[in-house]
Design an enzyme around this catalytic site. Structure first.
Site, PDB file in Angstrom:
ATOM      1  CG  ASP A  48      -2.427 -81.535 -65.108  1.00  0.00           C
ATOM      2  OD1 ASP A  48      -2.057 -81.380 -66.279  1.00  0.00           O
ATOM      3  OD2 ASP A  48      -3.198 -80.760 -64.511  1.00  0.00           O
ATOM      4  CB  ILE A  49       0.814 -78.106 -61.978  1.00  0.00           C
ATOM      5  CG1 ILE A  49       2.250 -78.615 -61.982  1.00  0.00           C
ATOM      6  CG2 ILE A  49       0.635 -76.995 -60.941  1.00  0.00           C
ATOM      7  CD1 ILE A  49       3.272 -77.571 -62.405  1.00  0.00           C
ATOM      8  CD  GLU A  91      -1.255 -77.561 -67.338  1.00  0.00           C
ATOM      9  OE1 GLU A  91      -2.486 -77.737 -67.336  1.00  0.00           O
ATOM     10  OE2 GLU A  91      -0.677 -76.952 -68.247  1.00  0.00           O
TER      11      GLU A  91
END
Length: 186
Positions: A48-49, A91
């Site tokens: 996950d960004i 994301e």
């Protein structure tokens, strides 16, 4: 000639050029079944960004798209042909790596560091990227995709609670509940 390209297009996330979630899930179930038959290890990870909303809010959605595309390119570059990688949604990215937990840990940590060093340039600005990663191994969780996903998701949230920009492995909490359930159903 048109049909194969339409099929490929329907299975690919156009922004990242990775396979999409439905295709990943279908392929992952097949890979897991084969691995279970051969008793080979796999690692399931969710990346996950970190602070992605902040990137969108600060630099605009075009920059967010550039960040997603950059992460997709990096994932394509660093994974092996036997690995499955997809944009899971928003994301989040999912990886199913044909490797042991030990080797997977090294590979995922290397990936995290590469993302951290891979700032993107957008409209002349340097935009740093970082990611939190949660991982689970079949050696601990078995070959059920739902169990692996839930275990990696728990590890991802532990990474976020632990300060982000880190790799966390599933701690075993879910398995203890699953083991109790399995014992009760015997």
């Amino acid at each position: 000639r048109l049909m194969p390209s339409l099929i490929e297009e329907s299975q690919t996330d156009s922004l990242t050029q990775l396979i999409n979630r439905p295709s990943f899930m279908e392929l992952a179930m097949d890979v897991l079944a084969d691995a279970e038959d051969q008793q080979s290890e796999l690692v399931f990870a969710i990346l996950d960004i970190d602070y992605f909303k902040r990137i969108n809010d600060t630099y605009g959605h075009g920059c967010g798209d550039a960040a997603l595309a950059s992460v997709g390119s990096l994932l394509l570059a660093v994974t092996r042909p036997g690995d499955l990688v997809c944009r899971f949604g928003g994301e989040e990215f999912a990886l199913l790596l044909a490797t042991s937990r030990e080797a997977g840990s090294k590979a995922l940590e290397r990936l995290r560091l590469q993302l951290e060093m891979n700032t993107i340039i957008y409209d002349g600005l340097r935009v740093p990227l970082a990611a939190s990663i949660g991982a689970a191994a079949t050696s601990q969780c078995g070959y059920n995709l739902d169990f692996l996903y839930n275990a990696a998701d728990k590890a991802l949230y532990a990474a976020k609670r632990g300060g982000r920009n880190r790799l966390e492995w599933y701690s075993g909490e879910l398995m203890s509940r699953l083991s109790i359930f399995a014992e009760m159903s015997r």
